[in-house]
Design a protein around this motif. Sequence first.
Motif, PDB file in Angstrom:
ATOM      1  N   HIS A  64       0.820  -1.206   0.000  1.00 46.66           N
ATOM      2  CA  HIS A  64       0.000   0.000   0.000  1.00 46.66           C
ATOM      3  C   HIS A  64       0.857   1.261   0.000  1.00 46.66           C
ATOM      4  N   LYS A 104      -4.509   4.132  -2.401  1.00 51.17           N
ATOM      5  CA  LYS A 104      -5.715   4.545  -1.693  1.00 51.17           C
ATOM      6  C   LYS A 104      -5.912   3.726  -0.416  1.00 51.17           C
ATOM      7  N   GLN A 105      -5.592   2.445  -0.464  1.00 50.86           N
ATOM      8  CA  GLN A 105      -5.796   1.593   0.697  1.00 50.86           C
ATOM      9  C   GLN A 105      -4.998   2.087   1.890  1.00 50.86           C
ATOM     10  N   ASP A 131      -6.947   4.970   3.288  1.00 49.39           N
ATOM     11  CA  ASP A 131      -8.157   4.488   3.960  1.00 49.39           C
ATOM     12  C   ASP A 131      -7.843   3.890   5.328  1.00 49.39           C
ATOM     13  N   ASP A 132      -6.710   3.192   5.410  1.00 51.46           N
ATOM     14  CA  ASP A 132      -6.340   2.516   6.655  1.00 51.46           C
ATOM     15  C   ASP A 132      -5.730   3.462   7.679  1.00 51.46           C
ATOM     16  N   LYS A 134      -6.025  11.817  10.982  1.00 49.76           N
ATOM     17  CA  LYS A 134      -6.771  12.726  10.111  1.00 49.76           C
ATOM     18  C   LYS A 134      -5.873  13.813   9.519  1.00 49.76           C
ATOM     19  N   LYS A 169      -4.183  12.477   6.437  1.00 51.42           N
ATOM     20  CA  LYS A 169      -5.116  12.440   5.315  1.00 51.42           C
ATOM     21  C   LYS A 169      -5.306  13.836   4.720  1.00 51.42           C
ATOM     22  N   ASP A 196     -17.445  13.455   4.403  1.00 46.72           N
ATOM     23  CA  ASP A 196     -17.320  12.096   3.873  1.00 46.72           C
ATOM     24  C   ASP A 196     -17.948  12.005   2.485  1.00 46.72           C
ATOM     25  N   GLN A 233     -15.529  13.462  -0.010  1.00 48.09           N
ATOM     26  CA  GLN A 233     -14.390  12.572  -0.216  1.00 48.09           C
ATOM     27  C   GLN A 233     -14.785  11.402  -1.113  1.00 48.09           C
ATOM     28  N   ARG A 234     -15.983  10.846  -0.890  1.00 46.59           N
ATOM     29  CA  ARG A 234     -16.432   9.720  -1.715  1.00 46.59           C
ATOM     30  C   ARG A 234     -16.750  10.172  -3.137  1.00 46.59           C
ATOM     31  N   GLU A 249     -13.512  10.350  -4.856  1.00 40.34           N
ATOM     32  CA  GLU A 249     -13.044   8.983  -5.114  1.00 40.34           C
ATOM     33  C   GLU A 249     -13.717   8.413  -6.366  1.00 40.34           C
TER      34      GLU A 249
END
Length: 277
Positions: free
Chosen positions: A20, A94-95, A98-99, A103, A106, A175, A178-179, A182
């Motif tokens: 990752h 991306k993983q 995500d993990d 914050k 990110k 969120d 962000q989605r 994505e």
Amino acid sequence: MGKTVHKYFTIKDKTEPHQHIKIAEFRKNVRKTNPHKHNNYFEFVFLVRGSGSHTIDGRAYIVNPPVLFIIRRDQVHHWELDDEPEGYVLIIKKQFIDDCVDKALKEFLLRMSGHSCFYLEDATPVTALFGLLLAEWQKPAHGNAEVTEGLLKALLGISLQQAPYPKKQSRTKTDIYQRFEELLGHTDTLHNSVAHYALLLNTTPQNLNAVCRRATGEPAASVLAAHLLGEAKRLLLYTDLTVGQIAARLNFKDGSHFIKYFRRHIGSTPHAFRQLE
């Protein structure tokens, strides 16, 4: 690791499926490369030596070290170097993001994605942190994940202090926003419809519009347009697809609608843009 071949560019993957994040020295034998994309990851390239140019989405940047380049997964880029380069390559999937529970890290990654090139005045701390990241990566099992995250956070934070643009007032990145970003990052499935994405996000076009305004100051249509136009330019520059084929790929109802949309935002027709470039 592998690559997918298109007409004029390839999609490369320099990582293994389970990786990752990856850090390595920039290959010293690189001079000229063919245009290519990356397979679903960010690539950060920091050079302390070398000369020539680095083209990202049709824009050529002078390689004038110390310099930090950021290549997003949807961008096509290639190198034209005149002499032996020296530096580092950092790959982040991306993983990994995500993990990550931090914050701030990110947020740093999100802010970095808004840039393509930093010319650094003080490269000493950045060079040191890249070296520490590489040393951690080279340990058994690629070292300690918490140490890697800490070093990466420090690296991005210090780099952003030398960002080429004034710091903007931070906005709320929800969120949903962000989605939305994505989904827009998957360029093979871009769709010219805010309502389409609102449905995928289980919200209304009105709410998605409000979310985007809070996050960026722009409506959802403008956020979508940036991705549509970016991909349209890449397809015009790096493939021999017709304007009609590009319009269909981006889910415009017909070629004339795409031409009007492109001209309204870019100031020229797709054909004229392709000829000029």
